[in-house]
Design a protein around this motif. Sequence first.
Motif, PDB file in Angstrom:
ATOM      1  N   UNK A 169       0.814  -1.207   0.000  1.00 55.75           N
ATOM      2  CA  UNK A 169       0.000   0.000   0.000  1.00 55.75           C
ATOM      3  C   UNK A 169       0.850   1.260   0.000  1.00 55.75           C
ATOM      4  N   UNK A 170       0.655   2.114   1.028  1.00 54.46           N
ATOM      5  CA  UNK A 170       1.362   3.394   1.113  1.00 54.46           C
ATOM      6  C   UNK A 170       2.675   3.290   1.882  1.00 54.46           C
ATOM      7  N   UNK A 171       3.019   2.117   2.386  1.00 56.01           N
ATOM      8  CA  UNK A 171       4.144   1.983   3.309  1.00 56.01           C
ATOM      9  C   UNK A 171       5.132   0.911   2.855  1.00 56.01           C
ATOM     10  N   UNK A 191       8.448   3.242   6.878  1.00 55.11           N
ATOM     11  CA  UNK A 191       8.238   4.607   6.425  1.00 55.11           C
ATOM     12  C   UNK A 191       7.165   4.581   5.342  1.00 55.11           C
ATOM     13  N   UNK A 192       6.719   5.772   4.952  1.00 55.36           N
ATOM     14  CA  UNK A 192       5.790   5.854   3.829  1.00 55.36           C
ATOM     15  C   UNK A 192       6.585   5.850   2.520  1.00 55.36           C
ATOM     16  N   UNK A 193       5.981   5.285   1.491  1.00 57.95           N
ATOM     17  CA  UNK A 193       6.625   5.287   0.181  1.00 57.95           C
ATOM     18  C   UNK A 193       6.830   6.717  -0.295  1.00 57.95           C
ATOM     19  N   UNK A 194       5.854   7.576  -0.044  1.00 59.47           N
ATOM     20  CA  UNK A 194       5.944   8.951  -0.520  1.00 59.47           C
ATOM     21  C   UNK A 194       7.102   9.699   0.125  1.00 59.47           C
ATOM     22  N   UNK A 245       6.979   8.246  -6.582  1.00 56.21           N
ATOM     23  CA  UNK A 245       6.050   7.107  -6.687  1.00 56.21           C
ATOM     24  C   UNK A 245       4.733   7.376  -5.965  1.00 56.21           C
ATOM     25  N   UNK A 246       4.804   8.081  -4.851  1.00 52.30           N
ATOM     26  CA  UNK A 246       3.652   8.380  -3.998  1.00 52.30           C
ATOM     27  C   UNK A 246       3.199   7.145  -3.206  1.00 52.30           C
ATOM     28  N   UNK A 247       2.753   6.070  -3.876  1.00 49.69           N
ATOM     29  CA  UNK A 247       2.274   4.888  -3.148  1.00 49.69           C
ATOM     30  C   UNK A 247       2.063   3.733  -4.110  1.00 49.69           C
ATOM     31  N   UNK A 248       1.928   2.548  -3.542  1.00 56.01           N
ATOM     32  CA  UNK A 248       1.482   1.322  -4.224  1.00 56.01           C
ATOM     33  C   UNK A 248       2.285   0.999  -5.488  1.00 56.01           C
ATOM     34  N   UNK A 249       3.253   0.111  -5.321  1.00 54.63           N
ATOM     35  CA  UNK A 249       4.032  -0.382  -6.454  1.00 54.63           C
ATOM     36  C   UNK A 249       3.571  -1.797  -6.795  1.00 54.63           C
ATOM     37  N   UNK A 250       3.817  -2.222  -8.029  1.00 50.34           N
ATOM     38  CA  UNK A 250       3.441  -3.568  -8.468  1.00 50.34           C
ATOM     39  C   UNK A 250       4.576  -4.556  -8.299  1.00 50.34           C
ATOM     40  N   UNK A 301       5.354   0.525 -11.437  1.00 46.49           N
ATOM     41  CA  UNK A 301       4.007   0.925 -11.033  1.00 46.49           C
ATOM     42  C   UNK A 301       3.179   1.069 -12.307  1.00 46.49           C
ATOM     43  N   UNK A 302       2.153   0.239 -12.430  1.00 50.70           N
ATOM     44  CA  UNK A 302       1.326   0.212 -13.642  1.00 50.70           C
ATOM     45  C   UNK A 302       2.214  -0.079 -14.859  1.00 50.70           C
TER      46      UNK A 302
END
Length: 429
Positions: free
Chosen positions: A262-264, A277-280, A286-291, A304-305
């Motif tokens: 998710x975001x972390x 930590x947060x990804x952002x 990236x901000x959040x949520x990688x694949x 990401x996407x």
Amino acid sequence: MKLLTHILFMCLALALTWAHHQNPDEHHGANPDRCKGLEMDAVALNEEGIPYFFKGDDLFKGFHGKAELSNRSFSELDDHHHLGHVDAAFRMHYEDDPTHNHMFFFLDNKVFRYYQHNLEAGYPKDISEVFPGIPDHLDAAVECPKPECEEDSVIFFKKNEIYHYNVKTKAVDKKEFNSMPNCTSAFRFMEHYYCFHGHKFSKFDPKTGEVHGRYPKEARDYFMRCSKFGDDSDHLDRERCSRVHLDAVTSDDSGNIYAFRGHHFIRKDDNDTLTSDTIENAFKELHSEVDAVFSYQDHLYMIKDDQVFVYKVGEPHTHLEGYPKPVKEELGIEGPIDAAFVCQDHHIAHIVKGRDIYDVDMSATPRVPTNKRPISVLKKVDAAMCGPGGVKVITGSHFYHFDSVMLFVTSRALPVQHRVSLELFGCDH
């Protein structure tokens, strides 16, 4: 006149019934958000181990994602309009009985039995017929196989009353769980037992009802993918112990592990120190949520996407100029992808997309996917990483260790299952 009135009422009733069946998606409420602190009505695993969370007319499948109407998966629950929502649910665990792995749903005084989303013949039935001695209008239910309970059992909850139902003998043992709150739903997951009350939960001993440790805890921290919403949320403990699957995982050239959800993300240093930590904050582009993420020559390739972001590993990580680039341009394969990893001292990035795996030579120009082959042993891969000891492949809350990429691809049987939370991150609760 009375006859005419009766006829009009009958026509109205028929019209309403017809309209309901013509529009099965028209229910009260719209798009509930589980991150808003919903109190779930019932929780149970399906036959494939995917958790189902019921709230009113809605069903959440898995630990993240939007709700759908429960009648899309269990249409017969909608055929009995006088019944309310699902009060309780469980998946039977009794290997000596034909009902093993069947799902049971309780609505008011009725019980529905399903297998692979198909209602079993003769159901719904009265709860008293199928589970004699168990009351109607339950709050929660959870399976309890031997030896976690003394015998293969189902535990039923109604307010502060607890019923241990012996599946084999049908005997009922009424108990008191004094240290537990009243459960609005109950859940067995990874051989642990959880009582949900509101949007909090407590882990309990199914034999005694004793609650050990610092409970209650916030369900949104551990059983749902929600960004931080409260000042008392503990990033590290949540990410270590979350039951939500990882989006990506990798280890860099120094042996540090990065796990994303998710975001972390969690970083596990080579000396086993854990930080979160947060990804952002660490990867702001990236901000959040990688694949998928893989490490190659002191760089993190983060997908990401259909885009690839590349960072130079360091304190802080440095985003390379010219990125992001399309996955197709960088790796020669269409995004999105499910997982990716590079084994140490090699130039091959192994790319998992659906049920297939590809090889991409990172030292080549241009980079093209080659050596496509099917993955036989797993239906879905959430994340994977490679180290000196082999390949760790993560699906759901567990991972599997393979000694080599070849064994991962060609194996016909799964190796020993390991818990991500415990064996990667040391969470024992």
